[in-house]
Design a protein around this motif. Structure first.
Motif, PDB file in Angstrom:
ATOM      1  N   THR A 238       0.833  -1.200   0.000  1.00  0.00           N
ATOM      2  CA  THR A 238       0.000   0.000   0.000  1.00  0.00           C
ATOM      3  C   THR A 238       0.872   1.256   0.000  1.00  0.00           C
ATOM      4  OG1 THR A 238      -0.136   0.217   2.425  1.00  0.00           O
ATOM      5  CG2 THR A 238      -1.738  -1.248   1.353  1.00  0.00           C
ATOM      6  N   HIS A 239       0.316   2.304  -0.556  1.00  0.00           N
ATOM      7  CA  HIS A 239       0.984   3.611  -0.522  1.00  0.00           C
ATOM      8  C   HIS A 239       1.133   4.103   0.910  1.00  0.00           C
ATOM      9  CE1 HIS A 239       0.643   8.022  -0.112  1.00  0.00           C
ATOM     10  NE2 HIS A 239       1.468   8.067  -1.150  1.00  0.00           N
ATOM     11  N   ASP A 240       0.066   3.946   1.701  1.00  0.00           N
ATOM     12  CA  ASP A 240       0.034   4.595   3.005  1.00  0.00           C
ATOM     13  C   ASP A 240       1.057   4.023   3.980  1.00  0.00           C
ATOM     14  OD1 ASP A 240      -1.867   6.292   2.079  1.00  0.00           O
ATOM     15  OD2 ASP A 240      -3.542   5.434   3.217  1.00  0.00           O
ATOM     16  N   ALA A 241       1.384   2.736   3.865  1.00  0.00           N
ATOM     17  CA  ALA A 241       2.420   2.169   4.738  1.00  0.00           C
ATOM     18  C   ALA A 241       3.758   2.862   4.488  1.00  0.00           C
ATOM     19  CB  ALA A 241       2.546   0.674   4.514  1.00  0.00           C
ATOM     20  N   HIS A 242       4.089   3.052   3.233  1.00  0.00           N
ATOM     21  CA  HIS A 242       5.349   3.721   2.892  1.00  0.00           C
ATOM     22  C   HIS A 242       5.307   5.192   3.292  1.00  0.00           C
ATOM     23  CE1 HIS A 242       6.972   0.378   0.331  1.00  0.00           C
ATOM     24  NE2 HIS A 242       5.687   0.048   0.377  1.00  0.00           N
ATOM     25  N   GLU A 243       4.159   5.824   3.059  1.00  0.00           N
ATOM     26  CA  GLU A 243       4.012   7.238   3.395  1.00  0.00           C
ATOM     27  C   GLU A 243       4.104   7.467   4.897  1.00  0.00           C
ATOM     28  OE1 GLU A 243       2.998  11.343   3.622  1.00  0.00           O
ATOM     29  OE2 GLU A 243       4.038  10.074   2.167  1.00  0.00           O
ATOM     30  N   GLY A 244       3.456   6.615   5.688  1.00  0.00           N
ATOM     31  CA  GLY A 244       3.472   6.797   7.134  1.00  0.00           C
ATOM     32  C   GLY A 244       4.868   6.678   7.720  1.00  0.00           C
ATOM     33  N   LEU A 245       5.619   5.694   7.265  1.00  0.00           N
ATOM     34  CA  LEU A 245       6.987   5.518   7.758  1.00  0.00           C
ATOM     35  C   LEU A 245       7.876   6.676   7.317  1.00  0.00           C
ATOM     36  CD1 LEU A 245       7.290   1.703   7.005  1.00  0.00           C
ATOM     37  CD2 LEU A 245       7.117   2.742   9.277  1.00  0.00           C
ATOM     38  N   ARG A 252       7.047  14.836   9.722  1.00  0.00           N
ATOM     39  CA  ARG A 252       5.958  15.596   9.114  1.00  0.00           C
ATOM     40  C   ARG A 252       4.659  14.803   9.235  1.00  0.00           C
ATOM     41  NH1 ARG A 252       4.730  13.068   4.372  1.00  0.00           N
ATOM     42  NH2 ARG A 252       6.400  11.943   3.287  1.00  0.00           N
ATOM     43  N   THR A 253       3.552  15.461   8.966  1.00  0.00           N
ATOM     44  CA  THR A 253       2.241  14.804   9.004  1.00  0.00           C
ATOM     45  C   THR A 253       2.075  13.949   7.743  1.00  0.00           C
ATOM     46  OG1 THR A 253       1.309  16.643  10.224  1.00  0.00           O
ATOM     47  CG2 THR A 253      -0.240  15.177   9.114  1.00  0.00           C
ATOM     48  N   PRO A 254       1.648  12.691   7.890  1.00  0.00           N
ATOM     49  CA  PRO A 254       1.475  11.852   6.684  1.00  0.00           C
ATOM     50  C   PRO A 254       0.300  12.336   5.836  1.00  0.00           C
ATOM     51  CG  PRO A 254       0.674  10.708   8.634  1.00  0.00           C
ATOM     52  CD  PRO A 254       1.357  11.945   9.131  1.00  0.00           C
ATOM     53  N   ALA A 255       0.429  12.153   4.541  1.00  0.00           N
ATOM     54  CA  ALA A 255      -0.638  12.475   3.594  1.00  0.00           C
ATOM     55  C   ALA A 255      -1.229  11.178   3.083  1.00  0.00           C
ATOM     56  CB  ALA A 255      -0.088  13.315   2.443  1.00  0.00           C
ATOM     57  N   TRP A 256      -2.307  10.717   3.726  1.00  0.00           N
ATOM     58  CA  TRP A 256      -2.883   9.423   3.377  1.00  0.00           C
ATOM     59  C   TRP A 256      -3.617   9.498   2.049  1.00  0.00           C
ATOM     60  CZ3 TRP A 256      -0.214   6.802   6.453  1.00  0.00           C
ATOM     61  CH2 TRP A 256      -0.166   6.980   7.837  1.00  0.00           C
ATOM     62  N   THR A 257      -3.487   8.453   1.238  1.00  0.00           N
ATOM     63  CA  THR A 257      -4.323   8.293   0.039  1.00  0.00           C
ATOM     64  C   THR A 257      -5.394   7.243   0.279  1.00  0.00           C
ATOM     65  OG1 THR A 257      -2.939   6.553  -0.927  1.00  0.00           O
ATOM     66  CG2 THR A 257      -2.342   8.849  -1.429  1.00  0.00           C
ATOM     67  N   HIS A 258      -5.302   6.561   1.431  1.00  0.00           N
ATOM     68  CA  HIS A 258      -6.252   5.502   1.804  1.00  0.00           C
ATOM     69  C   HIS A 258      -6.158   4.306   0.872  1.00  0.00           C
ATOM     70  CE1 HIS A 258      -7.640   8.454   4.609  1.00  0.00           C
ATOM     71  NE2 HIS A 258      -7.854   9.287   3.606  1.00  0.00           N
ATOM     72  N   GLN A 259      -4.972   4.151   0.281  1.00  0.00           N
ATOM     73  CA  GLN A 259      -4.699   3.003  -0.599  1.00  0.00           C
ATOM     74  C   GLN A 259      -3.348   2.413  -0.251  1.00  0.00           C
ATOM     75  OE1 GLN A 259      -5.381   3.778  -4.785  1.00  0.00           O
ATOM     76  NE2 GLN A 259      -6.764   5.452  -4.275  1.00  0.00           N
TER      77      GLN A 259
END
Length: 259
Positions: A238-245, A252-259
């Protein structure tokens, strides 16, 4: 001390060799990283066949038990090795032949809480904080997902795993996450050992522990394998796992795509 001074873990025997003391020794964070996991596994392997042993007290140097696993080791290129080693440690603790008591102060988070959950009794200082914050980074906690439903109940386990919130010592006691709160949790853990385990037969304790944990010891390895596949084959795509880490490491605040 049986471990080298540079080791992230200190270990020694006391009380006529009936008690193994194990101490996380990389304050203040006491990160459950590859070095800490290896040292803990080596320590448990060294003492698991000690015929006089009736208990283990696991504690930590510094103001905090553990801030958890290394976020860098959660990154895609390293997370498979991290999960494999951490889950092997969890099973070492669950299968250890005598009771393991965790004495916790300060923060006990993420992989640090998963290590404590794999012990038996948890004794907490009044200011201790417990949490599985992985969900805030766009990931989840596999070992805690396997262990918390055994230690609590399903809705309470889901509360901690899905919210990522931390609970203080008194709430942890009320929900059954910890078994006692004491100003000096190490002293309280030692006193419990002295009162309840020291005079027992090591052979009888070992059999009683297998009897009490039999279903758990059979089911948790299967659950951990399922959860590793879920983590590596689905979550890490998922995008969000990489984005969160990445957001955590960049502060910084994560930018979730919910995917």
């Amino acid at each position: 001390m049986s471990m080298e001074a540079t080791s992230p873990v200190k270990a020694w025997l006391e009380r006529e060799d009936s008690l193994l003391r194990v101490r996380l020794a990389r304050p203040k964070a006491n990160l459950v990283d590859a070095a800490m996991i290896a040292a803990l596994r080596d320590t448990l392997a060294q003492y698991r066949r000690h015929s006089m042993l009736r208990g283990v007290v696991l504690d930590a140097e510094g103001p905090h038990f553990s801030f958890g696993a290394s976020v860098e080791e959660h990154l895609p290129e390293r997370c498979a090795a991290m999960l494999t080693s951490l889950h092997a440690l969890i099973m070492d603790l669950l299968m250890f032949p005598v009771p393991v008591i965790a004495a916790v102060q300060g923060q006990c988070l993420g992989g640090g809480l998963e290590v404590a959950l794999a012990c038996g009794r948890i004794v907490a200082a009044p200011g201790a904080q417990f949490g599985q914050p992985e969900i805030k980074l766009g990931v989840f906690a596999p070992a805690a997902s396997a262990l918390l439903p055994y230690r609590l109940n399903q809705p309470t386990a889901e509360d901690l795993l899905l919210s990522g919130r931390s609970v203080g010592a008194e709430e942890a006691l009320a929900i059954g996450l910890v078994q006692a709160v004491a100003d000096d949790p190490v002293a309280a853990a030692l006193a419990w050992f002295d009162q309840h385990l020291f005079a027992k037969s090591a052979a009888a304790l070992s059999c009683a522990l297998v009897g009490a944990r039999g279903v758990m010891q059979r089911q948790v390895p299967e659950r951990l394998a399922e959860l590793e596949r879920l983590y590596l084959d689905w979550l890490m795509r998922t995008h969000d796992a990489h984005e969160g880490l990445a957001a955590f490491l960049a502060k910084r605040t994560p930018a979730w795509t919910h995917q």
